[in-house]
Design an enzyme around this catalytic site. Structure first.
Site, PDB file in Angstrom:
ATOM      1  N   TYR A 231       3.088   5.857  11.486  1.00  0.00           N
ATOM      2  CA  TYR A 231       3.393   4.486  11.908  1.00  0.00           C
ATOM      3  C   TYR A 231       4.331   3.712  10.982  1.00  0.00           C
ATOM      4  O   TYR A 231       4.664   2.585  11.264  1.00  0.00           O
ATOM      5  CB  TYR A 231       2.093   3.694  12.106  1.00  0.00           C
ATOM      6  CG  TYR A 231       1.123   3.747  10.947  1.00  0.00           C
ATOM      7  CD1 TYR A 231       1.316   2.964   9.815  1.00  0.00           C
ATOM      8  CD2 TYR A 231       0.013   4.592  10.988  1.00  0.00           C
ATOM      9  CE1 TYR A 231       0.427   3.012   8.758  1.00  0.00           C
ATOM     10  CE2 TYR A 231      -0.883   4.645   9.930  1.00  0.00           C
ATOM     11  CZ  TYR A 231      -0.671   3.857   8.816  1.00  0.00           C
ATOM     12  OH  TYR A 231      -1.547   3.910   7.773  1.00  0.00           O
TER      13      TYR A 231
ATOM     14  N   HIS B 157      -3.849   4.705   4.318  1.00  0.00           N
ATOM     15  CA  HIS B 157      -4.998   3.775   4.279  1.00  0.00           C
ATOM     16  C   HIS B 157      -6.162   4.414   3.520  1.00  0.00           C
ATOM     17  O   HIS B 157      -6.725   3.834   2.602  1.00  0.00           O
ATOM     18  CB  HIS B 157      -5.412   3.406   5.704  1.00  0.00           C
ATOM     19  CG  HIS B 157      -6.769   2.821   5.829  1.00  0.00           C
ATOM     20  ND1 HIS B 157      -7.116   1.628   5.242  1.00  0.00           N
ATOM     21  CD2 HIS B 157      -7.890   3.277   6.448  1.00  0.00           C
ATOM     22  CE1 HIS B 157      -8.392   1.370   5.513  1.00  0.00           C
ATOM     23  NE2 HIS B 157      -8.874   2.359   6.230  1.00  0.00           N
TER      24      HIS B 157
ATOM     25  N   ARG C 236       0.858  -1.191   0.000  1.00  0.00           N
ATOM     26  CA  ARG C 236       0.000   0.000   0.000  1.00  0.00           C
ATOM     27  C   ARG C 236       0.890   1.236   0.000  1.00  0.00           C
ATOM     28  O   ARG C 236       1.408   1.634   1.034  1.00  0.00           O
ATOM     29  CB  ARG C 236      -0.892  -0.032   1.244  1.00  0.00           C
ATOM     30  CG  ARG C 236      -2.123   0.857   1.165  1.00  0.00           C
ATOM     31  CD  ARG C 236      -2.797   0.961   2.517  1.00  0.00           C
ATOM     32  NE  ARG C 236      -2.062   1.879   3.381  1.00  0.00           N
ATOM     33  CZ  ARG C 236      -2.049   1.831   4.709  1.00  0.00           C
ATOM     34  NH1 ARG C 236      -2.731   0.908   5.338  1.00  0.00           N
ATOM     35  NH2 ARG C 236      -1.351   2.699   5.414  1.00  0.00           N
TER      36      ARG C 236
END
Lengths: 361, 326
Positions: free
Chosen positions: A274, A265, A261
């Site tokens: 993160y 998100h 990815r």
């Protein structure tokens, strides 16, 4: 360790399929369809369009003209590779990130924008009427896919249900229960786990200790296979084989597509919180569009001029869709009662009237 | 006309529906050769085959999810959840999918499924087998929630539920599966899903109930008649969407209302009915609306369950109080 004198009662293996290296060089003999250059160009176009559309959707969100949006950046090969192997009569059960899959199957860009822009009419897709809308509760479409496939089997229809979800979904009972049932009844369903390594902020190693996601199919009694999800030829080949097997009555299959990815998100997420940017930079070297382009260039099937022409064509198509989306007006408030039931129960008539008369304002 | 138990009436309706429509399939745990733990599906697999009467793996979420997928494809699945205490893994499918598939696709897809499950206590079953959590289901827009209280209504309402184009949760009163007997003609006639049934006419007070406890409510009404109180008894039968007009018409006539349900009191469906009466029937009230319900506690294990379920004396006492209120 268990006593080595005990008999081994079962052994399993998981294979991984890939044809193109990240730089576009050929690793092993390509599947037959890959000799059809126009076909490869169509896959390439599908990926480029998906990416351009996704990025445009993000900018719409950033400027307040679209709601939260899940980008598929870096996963375009899964979208296009799977969708292009399906027939119109097959049924797609997509997750919220499968924009490119919907586009390939005929959903219009303005419909996708309409849905993420906050209007249910976006789900009145121009794609196949039997396809499911985006599934937002993760993995919950998997048992539905098994139900769809059961209907095909019961009616002896040569059709296949194709269910897409992410790595996070494989931690849910939904996906397991669906695969387990599909295995028992050898249902015509293909499960696709788009393993993009991150479920929002949770990396794969916190999701599962399983060596692969593909092997989760083995416990359900059917084949699980890994493919390089950045190699559209591999995804397409795996999907073709799995769908053909399912259509012929050979039962389900799980395809684990290894991707990454590259985006947040969704537009509501900030992945810098993160995960290290270096990791993302490294993964950009593996992304699917540059890979296929390198191969096409090596085959003298693609060049700078075509690239520029395609980019301009995609932009034009996207701009036109955005115009149509932005020109649409909100539906009348009382229509929120439409399609609640086949026929609105009389009990709710007064609430509907309240909305239409404006007496609620 | 044969006299059937409530469970036999359900079996008859299932067989009828499967006979008349090849799209009807039955699925659940032990519904095949075993005929279901309560025998609701007995004989169906032998008659209609294992492809249409499916013994599923032991996975309730799966059962509800399969139903959604099958229904979207034009089948008419009737899923069985063995006990209501096991329905909770299905809530995701019911709330997020079944109830809203039609609305979120603006009519492109629909979900004509039925999820059947036994409801309520009183059969000395183990923990988790005696729940009555119908109110949480009745809160879900887009769903229908139906609960018969006699063999005739079980037959007619189940046929209606299966034929209905939208998702229905069909709650079966376990306690009277075999205790309730009645004449049921297998004529294929469905009962309407949006009508409450007036089981007894009366002008002094309205008693509203549903499910197994309708039995106690009727018994209380009979006892009250001996004391000079004529109670009107309404079996709500369909909780979602429910028949507001019949409720209001009766309360307008009697001016007094006692709601009886087995489920816990707070947030129970009785609260919804009381609110309706407060909103639209207040001026006809001669006494506060009363509720006789299960307690706001965990459904107790069998040694105490009879103390939890509304009893005839409790209903009689509450009704007398309502009638004596001046």
């Amino acid at each position: 360790m268990a006593d080595e004198g005990l008999p081994v009662v079962a052994r399993f293996e998981v294979r991984q399929r890939s044809y193109l290296a990240p730089d576009g060089t050929v690793l092993r003999p390509l599947p037959d369809f890959a000799s059809d250059i126009p076909k490869l160009l169509a896959l390439y176009r599908g990926m480029v369009l998906t990416r351009a559309f996704d990025l445009k959707a993000v900018s719409l969100q950033r400027t307040g003209r679209l709601g939260t949006y899940a980008v598929s950046l870096g996963q375009e090969a899964v979208a296009v590779g799977i969708a292009s192997a399906m027939r119109q009569e097959d049924v797609l059960l997509p997750s919220y990130r499968d924009n490119g899959t919907l586009l390939w199957r005929g959903t219009k860009m303005e419909e996708i924008l309409l849905f993420w822009g906050g209007d249910e009419r976006g789900n009145l897709s121009s794609g196949p009427a039997h396809d499911f809308p985006y599934c937002i509760p993760v993995g919950s479409q998997a048992p539905q896919a098994a139900g769809v496939a059961y209907a095909f089997k019961l009616r002896k229809e040569p059709r296949v249900a194709v269910c897409l979800f992410g790595d996070g979904a494989t931690s849910k009972g939904d996906v397991w229960e669906a695969m387990n049932f599909a295995g028992v009844h050898k249902l015509p369903v293909v499960f696709v786990a788009n393993n993009n390594q991150w479920a929002i902020s949770v990396p794969l190693q916190l999701q599962t200790a399983s060596q692969t996601l593909a092997q989760k199919a083995i416990a359900a009694g059917f084949t699980g296979e890994q493919v390089d999800g950045n190699d559209v030829i591999a995804v397409r080949a795996a999907a073709e084989e799995a769908i053909a097997q399912a259509r012929a009555g050979g039962g389900p299959r799980l395809i684990e597509a290894l991707t990454y990815r590259l985006s947040d998100h969704t537009t509501a997420d900030d992945a810098a919180r993160y995960r290290p940017p270096e990791e993302v930079q490294t993964r950009w070297k593996e992304e699917p569009i540059a890979r296929l382009r390198a191969y096409l260039v090596s085959q003298k099937a693609w060049g700078k001029a075509q690239e520029e022409e395609l980019a301009a064509e995609c932009q034009k198509e996207i701009e036109a869709a955005i115009e149509r989306y932005l020109a649409s007006s909100p539906r009348a408030p009382e229509t929120m009662f439409d399609h609640l039931y086949a026929e609105l129960p009389r009990t709710y008539a007064s609430q509907r009237a309240q909305l239409s008369g404006g007496s609620d304002a | 006309m044969p006299e059937l138990t409530l469970i036999e009436a359900i079996n008859l309706a299932l067989a009828r529906a499967m006979q008349e429509d090849a799209n009807v399939v039955v699925l659940g745990e032990d519904v095949g050769i075993n005929g279901g733990v309560f025998r609701a599906t007995v004989g169906l697999q032998q008659r209609f085959g294992a492809e249409r009467v499916i013994d599923t793996p032991l996975a309730e979420l799966l059962i509800s999810g399969l139903c959604v997928g099958m229904a979207a494809q034009g089948l008419k699945p009737v899923g069985e959840i063995q006990f209501m205490g096991f329905i909770y893994p299905c809530i995701d499918q019911l709330v997020n999918h079944a109830s809203r598939l039609r609305n979120r696709t603006q009519g492109r897809l629909s979900c004509p499924m039925v999820l059947r499950t036994p409801h309520g206590g009183g059969i000395r079953a183990p923990e988790h087998h005696s729940e009555s959590t119908e109110a949480m289901l009745a809160h879900i827009p887009g769903l229908r929630v139906v609960m018969p209280s006699s063999p005739e209504r079980a037959y007619g309402l189940l046929l209606a539920s299966i034929r209905d184009p939208d998702p229905v949760v069909f709650l079966e009163p376990t306690r009277i599966y075999r205790a309730a007997k009645g004449q049921v003609e297998d004529n294929g006639e469905a009962l309407p899903l949006d009508i409450a049934f007036v089981l007894r006419q009366g002008h002094d007070v309205t008693l509203i109930s549903w499910g197994a406890v309708v039995k106690e409510t009727l018994a209380a009404a009979a006892e009250l008649a001996g004391q000079g109180i004529e109670a009107e008894v309404i079996d709500l039968a369909t909780l979602k969407p429910y028949d507001e007009e019949t409720v209001l018409a009766s309360v307008t006539k009697t001016g007094r209302c006692v709601i009886v349900h087995e489920a816990a009191r707070t947030g129970g469906f009785g609260a919804e009915i009381a609110a309706l009466i407060a909103e639209r029937g207040l001026t006809s009230l001669l006494a506060p609306v009363a509720r006789v319900t299960g307690y706001d506690t965990i459904m107790p294990l069998p040694r105490l369950e009879q103390r939890y379920i509304p009893s005839v004396p409790r209903i009689v006492a509450a009704t007398r109080k309502a009638c004596e209120f001046a």
